[in-house]
Design an enzyme around this catalytic site. Structure first.
Site, PDB file in Angstrom:
ATOM      1  N   HIS A 148     -10.947  -5.227  -3.546  1.00 28.18           N
ATOM      2  CA  HIS A 148      -9.929  -5.699  -2.411  1.00 28.18           C
ATOM      3  C   HIS A 148      -9.097  -5.779  -1.180  1.00 28.18           C
ATOM      4  O   HIS A 148      -9.872  -5.122  -0.555  1.00 28.18           O
ATOM      5  CB  HIS A 148      -8.006  -4.014  -3.157  1.00 28.18           C
ATOM      6  CG  HIS A 148      -9.039  -2.864  -2.412  1.00 28.18           C
ATOM      7  ND1 HIS A 148      -9.854  -2.294  -3.378  1.00 28.18           N
ATOM      8  CD2 HIS A 148      -8.448  -2.609  -1.570  1.00 28.18           C
ATOM      9  CE1 HIS A 148     -10.222  -1.263  -2.457  1.00 28.18           C
ATOM     10  NE2 HIS A 148      -8.761  -1.449  -1.120  1.00 28.18           N
ATOM     11  N   ILE A 149      -8.652  -6.340  -0.726  1.00 26.04           N
ATOM     12  CA  ILE A 149      -8.027  -7.120   0.639  1.00 26.04           C
ATOM     13  C   ILE A 149      -6.536  -6.447   1.640  1.00 26.04           C
ATOM     14  O   ILE A 149      -5.678  -6.383   0.171  1.00 26.04           O
ATOM     15  CB  ILE A 149      -8.264  -8.384   1.310  1.00 26.04           C
ATOM     16  CG1 ILE A 149      -9.309  -9.390   0.166  1.00 26.04           C
ATOM     17  CG2 ILE A 149      -8.086  -9.004   2.755  1.00 26.04           C
ATOM     18  CD1 ILE A 149      -9.212 -10.678   0.338  1.00 26.04           C
ATOM     19  N   HIS A 150      -7.343  -5.668   1.775  1.00 25.97           N
ATOM     20  CA  HIS A 150      -6.270  -4.774   3.145  1.00 25.97           C
ATOM     21  C   HIS A 150      -5.415  -6.343   3.710  1.00 25.97           C
ATOM     22  O   HIS A 150      -6.280  -6.411   4.627  1.00 25.97           O
ATOM     23  CB  HIS A 150      -6.304  -3.657   4.046  1.00 25.97           C
ATOM     24  CG  HIS A 150      -6.801  -2.350   3.070  1.00 25.97           C
ATOM     25  ND1 HIS A 150      -6.248  -1.071   3.003  1.00 25.97           N
ATOM     26  CD2 HIS A 150      -7.899  -2.972   2.728  1.00 25.97           C
ATOM     27  CE1 HIS A 150      -6.578  -0.726   2.007  1.00 25.97           C
ATOM     28  NE2 HIS A 150      -7.371  -1.301   1.760  1.00 25.97           N
ATOM     29  N   ASN A 200     -13.007  -2.613   2.489  1.00 21.56           N
ATOM     30  CA  ASN A 200     -14.672  -1.439   2.373  1.00 21.56           C
ATOM     31  C   ASN A 200     -14.607  -2.159   1.484  1.00 21.56           C
ATOM     32  O   ASN A 200     -14.710  -1.919   0.342  1.00 21.56           O
ATOM     33  CB  ASN A 200     -12.998  -0.501   2.022  1.00 21.56           C
ATOM     34  CG  ASN A 200     -12.205  -0.309   2.840  1.00 21.56           C
ATOM     35  OD1 ASN A 200     -12.666  -0.217   4.750  1.00 21.56           O
ATOM     36  ND2 ASN A 200     -11.171   0.069   2.829  1.00 21.56           N
ATOM     37  N   GLN A 234     -14.175   2.685   0.698  1.00 22.43           N
ATOM     38  CA  GLN A 234     -14.094   2.669   0.011  1.00 22.43           C
ATOM     39  C   GLN A 234     -13.313   3.906  -0.888  1.00 22.43           C
ATOM     40  O   GLN A 234     -13.935   4.526  -1.204  1.00 22.43           O
ATOM     41  CB  GLN A 234     -14.406   1.609  -0.595  1.00 22.43           C
ATOM     42  CG  GLN A 234     -14.088   1.026  -1.964  1.00 22.43           C
ATOM     43  CD  GLN A 234     -15.605  -0.430  -2.828  1.00 22.43           C
ATOM     44  OE1 GLN A 234     -16.052  -0.492  -2.362  1.00 22.43           O
ATOM     45  NE2 GLN A 234     -14.327  -0.581  -3.890  1.00 22.43           N
ATOM     46  N   ASP A 246       1.319  -1.365  -0.378  1.00 22.22           N
ATOM     47  CA  ASP A 246       0.319   0.000  -0.182  1.00 22.22           C
ATOM     48  C   ASP A 246       1.373   1.144   0.418  1.00 22.22           C
ATOM     49  O   ASP A 246       1.756   1.070   0.712  1.00 22.22           O
ATOM     50  CB  ASP A 246      -0.669  -0.035   0.910  1.00 22.22           C
ATOM     51  CG  ASP A 246      -2.028   0.675   0.940  1.00 22.22           C
ATOM     52  OD1 ASP A 246      -1.793   2.049   0.873  1.00 22.22           O
ATOM     53  OD2 ASP A 246      -3.471   0.538   1.509  1.00 22.22           O
TER      54      ASP A 246
END
Length: 111
Positions: free
Chosen positions: A97-99, A84, A91, A28
């Site tokens: 997407h996955i954090h 999110n 979001q 990120d």
């Protein structure tokens, strides 16, 4: 085309920490923990609530991949994942997407 599609297509550079035929994981650019990875399916799905029955194998693959990535990064015993869904939930990029966050203690409830 979303930012993530441009990263998947290599039109925008990113630090890739994992990739296979179904997904890509990148660092990120605004990390919220010492380790903050975004796991992104290559199939463009706007948000989690848009997933269909046909996506169940992809979703399972993503969650199994979380385990692979966290093991590789030595955080498999203590990490947090977050998805999110929608603008009101925070979001910012409308591509599922996955954090994956790790490397520090997390509090509950989250902010």
């Amino acid at each position: 085309m979303t930012l993530f599609e441009k990263i998947i297509n290599r039109e925008i550079p990113a630090v890739i920490v994992y990739e296979d035929e179904l997904c890509i994981a990148i660092n990120d650019i605004d990390p919220q923990a010492p380790i903050h990875i975004l796991l992104i399916p290559k199939k463009p799905i706007e948000k989690l609530s848009d997933c269909k029955d046909v996506d169940k194998d992809l979703l399972a693959h993503l969650f199994l991949t979380v385990g692979e990535i966290t093991k590789k990064l030595n955080i498999d015993n203590a990490f947090r994942i977050n998805i999110n869904n929608g603008k009101e939930a925070g979001q910012e990029v409308f591509h599922l997407h996955i954090h994956i966050l790790g490397g520090r203690k997390f509090n509950w409830p989250p902010g």
